[in-house]
Enzyme design. Structure first.
Site, short mmCIF file in Angstrom:
data_model
loop_
_atom_site.label_atom_id
_atom_site.label_comp_id
_atom_site.label_asym_id
_atom_site.label_seq_id
_atom_site.Cartn_x
_atom_site.Cartn_y
_atom_site.Cartn_z
N GLU A 150 -6.00 29.45 45.79
CA GLU A 150 -5.72 29.45 47.22
C GLU A 150 -7.06 29.71 47.91
O GLU A 150 -7.52 30.86 47.98
CB GLU A 150 -4.72 30.53 47.61
CG GLU A 150 -4.26 30.37 49.04
CD GLU A 150 -4.32 31.63 49.90
OE1 GLU A 150 -3.83 31.59 51.03
OE2 GLU A 150 -4.89 32.65 49.48
N ASP A 205 -4.52 34.27 44.75
CA ASP A 205 -4.52 34.57 46.18
C ASP A 205 -5.95 34.80 46.69
O ASP A 205 -6.74 35.49 46.02
CB ASP A 205 -3.68 35.83 46.40
CG ASP A 205 -3.44 36.15 47.86
OD1 ASP A 205 -2.83 35.31 48.54
OD2 ASP A 205 -3.86 37.23 48.31
C1 NOJ Z 1 -2.72 34.62 51.27
C2 NOJ Z 1 -1.24 34.76 51.12
O1 NOJ Z 1 -0.68 33.50 50.92
C3 NOJ Z 1 -0.75 35.48 52.34
O2 NOJ Z 1 0.64 35.45 52.45
C4 NOJ Z 1 -1.29 36.88 52.31
O3 NOJ Z 1 -0.92 37.55 53.50
C5 NOJ Z 1 -2.80 36.88 52.21
N1 NOJ Z 1 -3.29 35.93 51.25
C6 NOJ Z 1 -3.31 38.24 51.81
O4 NOJ Z 1 -3.00 38.50 50.48
#
Ligand code: NOJ
Length: 558
Positions: free
Chosen positions: A283, A222
């Site tokens: 991500e 993440d």
């Molecule tokens: C990316 C995640 O996919 C999202 O859902 C989240 O709110 C943020 N990162 C913070 O962790």
């Protein structure tokens, strides 16, 4: 499929030099909305286990589970208090082990979500930090700073939270007086770690090993682009309000800092201690595909989400350009490109592709949004877009419910909305709840078979009865049947491990060959001829023997 065929599939994908993740179709499970075994309205791990057979039938190679670790759920689990345990709302570690074993028995690999940029404010480290003094070891695990202004009453810099509002919150010190500020790129309940601190780095290596020891096949990381901040935490003046997860602009002092690569080199070594092909997927919302590709150099991560592809408009020239740029940039670093159209942070592509107004990521669609999509147009385009994507070489990510053609849910009552974005922007942005509604399994059942009590944490729309899995499974023309066919053909023909050769085509058409398959997507204004050969499948009916607008065909050519 017989178990022999499945075994063959795993063996092929695991052959030396052909790591499984290079060509895998990875299905994202958003646990709170997938299936709810205990009937409390929130999905859980036992619910996932009970539907693995459906995913095997669908034909995916792996699943990625959004966070199910212990969390107060202020950001739907992306706010973790214990990285090495399961939140009771999702079950237990034993439930996780059962789910993992059941997935592996079916030849489905499992990737878990790791949230290293920030913890929950309920994490023991953050509670210790609040109780400790400025300058203490406990505060040094996060980004505490003195405020500006005569009495420190102004935040340390001008950064804004991705969810809206300031990225800093001031704390009260032991004497009850306002004191230091801490950084949170997301909600105030999600304090950012200080990744220059060796203790933080050691802790995450421990967490990686904890899940690797249990047998997971990898991690989706993440906010992988946010861990390191520019030294000195300088102010940032964006040119425009880009998408909220970051990355449209270069030089953002909290995204894509070069030092972050060292962290993933460390993690790469941790994964290499384990047998099998364990994978890391970033991500990372970064400004260019070339920059994103740097994250998947041979000694770093294995994959990065291709958000440039996801964000591309339904336009032939733009799609050709992004596919070309992706293949070139990833080939240059020896990695496969990934492809993705939907996830839990964006408007579902069955709605997004028919929006007629700009809708930056994180805005969502609600009753008052401009440019709302026409559902039939959105679904037709979504099916064509998926058929195009699944013909591409590389690895593809699917998001639960897209195989049913689910649209974004627009009419969620205000008082049911839960995304922090909705609250932190004073209801200006609807946020992401519309893509997170519990999915329908059975038309004629409470909560459409999500559970057997009818409780759901977000309300499901009445129209979803027609989109339930049992209805679609019985209909050869359904979106589910189309996905099943595409995945089956993709696997049989090894398209994920193939290569792309562009074919001459008129404006408005995207056409390429991958092995013996010709893929043609008509994104133009009039019907076009079907390429010569045997029609394998089509995302919509042909009309007068032609490929209508917003339709993709796969044709077998010699
Ligand atoms: C990316 C995640 O996919 C999202 O859902 C989240 O709110 C943020 N990162 C913070 O962790």
């Amino acid at each position: 499929m017989t178990s022999t065929a499945l075994d063959t599939r795993i063996a092929l994908a695991s052959a030396p030099g052909a790591e499984w993740w290079r060509s895998a179709v990875i299905y994202q499970i958003y646990p709170r909305s997938f299936a709810d075994a205990n009937g409390d309205g929130l999905g859980d791990l036992r619910g996932i286990t009970s539907h693995l057979e459906d995913l095997k039938t669908l034909g995916v190679d792996a699943v990625w589970l959004s966070p199910f670790m212990t969390s107060p759920q202020k950001d739907a689990g992306y706010d973790v208090t214990d990285y090495c345990d399961v939140d009771p709302i999702f079950g237990t570690l034993a439930d996780f082990d059962d789910m993992l074993a059941a997935a592996h028995e079916r030849g489905i690999r499992v990737i878990v979500d790791l949230v290293p940029n920030h913890s929950s404010d309920q994490h023991v480290w953050f509670r210790e930090a609040l109780a400790a003094a400025p300058g203490s070891v406990a505060r040094g695990r996060y980004l505490f700073r003195e405020g500006k202004g005569e009495h420190g009453e102004l935040p340390p810099n001008n950064w804004e939270s991705v969810f809206g509002g300031p990225a800093w919150t001031r704390v009260r010190e032991a004497d009850g007086e306002p004191g230091q500020w801490y950084l949170h790129l997301f909600d105030s309940s999600q304090p950012d770690f200080d990744w220059t601190n060796p203790e933080v780095r050691a802790e995450f290596r421990r967490i990686l090993r904890f899940w690797l020891d249990r047998g997971v096949d990898g991690f989706r990381v993440d906010v992988a682009h946010g861990l390191m901040k520019k030294p000195g935490l300088p102010d940032y003046f964006p040119d425009a309000d880009g998408g909220s997860m970051g990355g449209d602009a270069a030089d953002v002092p909290y995204w894509g800092q070069p030092a972050v690569h060292d962290i993933y080199r460390e993690w790469h070594e941790v994964l290499a201690e384990y047998d099998g092909d364990r994978a890391l997927c970033a991500e990372a919302w970064l400004p260019s595909i070339e920059q994103t590709a740097l994250w998947v150099r041979p000694d770093e991560m294995n994959q990065a989400f291709n958000f440039a592809y996801l964000e591309t408009k339904w336009d032939a020239a733009a799609l050709r350009a992004v596919i070309d740029a992706s293949l070139a940039a990833y080939a240059a670093v020896g990695a496969p490109s990934t492809w993705v159209l939907s996830n839990h942070d964006v408007v579902r592509h069955a709605s997004r592709l028919a929006l007629t107004a700009e809708n930056p990521q994180g805005t969502g669609i609600g009753p008052n949004s401009p440019g709302k999509p026409i559902p039939e147009v959105g679904l037709r385009r979504a099916r064509a877009a998926t058929a195009l994507m699944l013909g591409l070489p590389g690895s593809a990510y699917l998001y639960q419910g897209e195989e049913l053609g689910l649209p974004e849910v627009i009419n969620i009552p205000d008082d049911a909305r839960q995304d922090p974005t909705w609250f932190r922007t004073d209801h200006e942005r609807y946020g992401r709840d519309g893509c997170r509604v519990p999915i329908p399994w059975v038309a004629d059942a409470p909560a459409y078979g999500f559970n057997d009590t009818g409780a759901t944490w977000l309300p499901q729309p009445a129209e979803w009865a027609d989109l339930a899995r049992d209805v679609e499974a019985a209909d050869e023309a359904s979106t589910l049947s189309m996905y099943t066919t595409l995945l089956d053909e993709r696997r049989e023909r090894r398209l994920g491990a193939g290569s792309l050769e562009w074919l001459d085509s008129p404006a408005g058409v995207v056409a390429f060959r991958n092995g013996s398959v010709t893929v043609l997507a008509n994104i133009g204004e009039r019907p076009v001829a079907v390429p010569g050969g045997r029609l394998i499948t089509s995302s919509g009916s042909l009309v007068d023997g032609l490929v209508p607008v917003d339709t993709t065909v796969w044709v077998e050519t010699d």
